[in-house]
Scaffold this active site. Structure first.
Site, PDB file in Angstrom:
ATOM      1  N   LYS A 162       0.834  -1.205   0.000  1.00  0.00           N
ATOM      2  CA  LYS A 162       0.000   0.000   0.000  1.00  0.00           C
ATOM      3  C   LYS A 162       0.872   1.259   0.000  1.00  0.00           C
ATOM      4  O   LYS A 162       0.546   2.249  -0.670  1.00  0.00           O
ATOM      5  CB  LYS A 162      -0.937   0.003   1.205  1.00  0.00           C
ATOM      6  N   LYS A 220      -1.192  11.444   5.762  1.00  0.00           N
ATOM      7  CA  LYS A 220      -0.847  10.433   6.774  1.00  0.00           C
ATOM      8  C   LYS A 220      -0.121   9.256   6.136  1.00  0.00           C
ATOM      9  O   LYS A 220       0.889   8.760   6.630  1.00  0.00           O
ATOM     10  CB  LYS A 220      -2.124   9.979   7.485  1.00  0.00           C
TER      11      LYS A 220
END
Length: 288
Positions: free
Chosen positions: A170, A238
């Site tokens: 990811k 983030k």
């Protein structure tokens, strides 16, 4: 299967609906109970705590904001670990630190609970259509047990490796998307500077080797100047922090990722945290 779902945001709500459509029995929990109302009307049940949710299901899916939130709902007071029995599979679809995922897997494993880090790509559209790309880290046996649940939410399910490997994939995805958005913004900037309409330029590129979902989806966002969030800039920031922290821990530099992280950080700082992260195009266009 009997499935518990924790986290009912932009991604969680449509995922629960897809699970219900597939015939699973779904129990939900969220910090804001009001977010569950349409899901309860659709047939889901409510649990008062993550522990209560875990006590009656075979698979728990969590989809929350960051590493600390995952730790809280799985391992904190009234968390999944308190109610889950050995053999339970926890599927976390959040994007968190690879090292954090490994530690969560270790701690749950001590209780006989499997943990699969299963971050996704595809955004809100993929969640709505049940076509998410799911990157899986963890035991292959646990993946096979949870596969019917994952197949109800995603089209492409890839076992990357051991715990944390899904999160590594990811992180790589977020680099590719962020850098791709910046590249598309620069494409349109150059076209406009040359006095050429970027709309047919995009159409031409979509038919050639430069074709990509970033050019397709985010290119259209840029043409429309419509940055309603599919993936909020504050969340992409983030994620890019995870990318850069991981790179730093390995002693490597990722200069393009650093530049994109800086642009997303500027967007958030200037009040654009709730916009789609592709709104960094506005900043790129404003540069000399």
């Amino acid at each position: 299967m009997r499935v518990g779902y924790i986290g009912l945001g932009i991604m969680g709500r449509p995922c629960v609906l897809n699970l219900l459509r597939a015939g699973h029995e779904v129990t939900v929990w969220a910090r804001r109970p009001d977010t569950a109302a349409p899901l309860l009307e659709a047939g889901a049940c409510w649990a008062d705590t993550p522990a209560a949710l875990a006590s009656g299901v075979e698979v728990v899916v969590s989809n929350v904001s960051d590493t600390a939130d995952v730790e809280a709902v799985l391992l904190g007071p009234d968390g999944v670990a308190e109610g889950g029995r050995p053999g339970l599979v926890c599927v976390d679809m959040s994007t968190i630190s690879p090292l954090g995922a490994r530690e969560i897997a270790r701690r749950l494993g001590e209780r006989g609970i499997d943990f699969l880090d299963c971050p996704v790509s595809g955004g809100e559209v993929g969640a709505l259509q049940g076509t998410l790309t799911i990157m899986v880290g963890g035991r292959a046996e646990a993946l096979e047990k949870a596969r019917p649940v994952l197949q109800s939410m995603g089209r492409t399910i890839t076992h990357i490796g051991d715990s944390g490997a899904g999160q590594v994939a990811k992180a790589c995805n977020q680099i590719a998307v962020g850098v791709g958005v910046a590249a598309v913004a620069e494409v349109m900037k150059l076209a406009k500077a040359c006095g050429v309409d970027p709309v047919p330029v995009r159409q031409a590129l979509l038919g050639g080797f430069a074709q990509s979902r970033v050019l397709d989806i985010h290119g259209q966002r840029m043409i429309d100047d419509n940055y309603a969030p599919g993936f909020k800039a504050k969340l992409h920031l983030k994620d890019m922090g995870i990318v850069l922290d991981t790179a730093q821990s390995l002693g490597i530099r990722l200069p393009e990722a650093e530049r994109v992280a800086g642009l997303i950080g500027q967007l958030v700082q200037e009040g654009g945290g709730e916009l789609d992260s592709s709104a960094i195009a506005r900043l790129i266009w404003a540069e000399n």
